[in-house]
Write an enzyme that holds these catalytic residues in place. Structure first.
Site, PDB file in Angstrom:
ATOM      1  N   ASP A 108       0.637  -1.296  -0.010  1.00 21.19           N
ATOM      2  CA  ASP A 108       0.068  -0.118  -0.100  1.00 21.19           C
ATOM      3  C   ASP A 108       0.811   1.212   0.010  1.00 21.19           C
ATOM      4  O   ASP A 108       2.129   1.116   0.600  1.00 21.19           O
ATOM      5  CB  ASP A 108      -0.875   0.154   1.197  1.00 21.19           C
ATOM      6  N   ASP A 148      -6.921  -1.562  -4.716  1.00 24.00           N
ATOM      7  CA  ASP A 148      -8.136  -0.942  -3.629  1.00 24.00           C
ATOM      8  C   ASP A 148      -9.274  -0.028  -4.297  1.00 24.00           C
ATOM      9  O   ASP A 148     -10.200  -0.068  -4.026  1.00 24.00           O
ATOM     10  CB  ASP A 148      -7.533  -0.278  -2.315  1.00 24.00           C
TER      11      ASP A 148
END
Length: 174
Positions: free
Chosen positions: A117, A131
């Site tokens: 991330d 995401d």
């Protein structure tokens, strides 16, 4: 346009989503050490390299095997829907985004045991392009379903709960 053509929209969207997701993660892993942070718009947007073994928002941090199986199942469902074909390119693109996002995070889990991330808004948990694709794809399907103007898939009709969604309705004048 034929359902075969819409399958193409689905597959191309999934492939592009997966490619952008994986390319962005490769760049982040190469350019930023784990935990490093670079301000893009100070106070608003940062690139922060994190590795998340759990689900979104840090849920289930020790459930990598469960999340991997869940992602495999989700990908299988998206592929099954894609094989059935779509009635409209909007739905094909939305499901393609979800497939590409699921494959992007699944690829990370299988390769390194955690998802990379890097998009950090400081008021939200750090996330990645996969995401975003999953969330936007699902939001589009829900929005069209809620507005009752959603094109449907052959396998799942988003605008009907039994019966024919295209059939005219009769007003009750009682």
């Amino acid at each position: 346009m034929s359902q075969r053509r819409y399958r193409c929209w689905f597959l191309v969207t999934a492939a592009l989503t997966l490619a952008v997701d994986q390319a962005s993660k490769v760049l982040v892993r190469a350019a930023l050490p784990l935990g490093a942070q670079v301000p893009i718009v100070p106070g608003v947007l940062y690139l922060t390299h994190t590795e998340n073994p759990g689900a979104a928002f840090g849920l289930f941090p020790n459930a990598t095997a469960f999340l991997t199986v869940t992602a495999l199942l989700a990908c299988a469902i998206f592929l099954w829907l894609g094989k059935r074909g779509f009635d409209h390119h909007r739905v094909a693109v939305a499901f393609g985004m979800m497939l590409g996002g699921a494959l992007g995070n699944l690829t990370d889990r299988l390769r390194q045991g955690a998802v990379t991330d890097f998009v950090d808004l400081k008021v939200w948990p750090v996330f990645n392009f996969a995401d975003v694709a999953l969330t936007v794809g699902a939001a589009l399907v829900l929005w069209w379903s809620w507005r009752n103007d959603a094109p449907s898939t052959d396998a799942v009709t988003l605008t009907q709960v039994g019966g024919n969604a295209d059939a005219p309705t009769q007003a009750d004048d009682r």
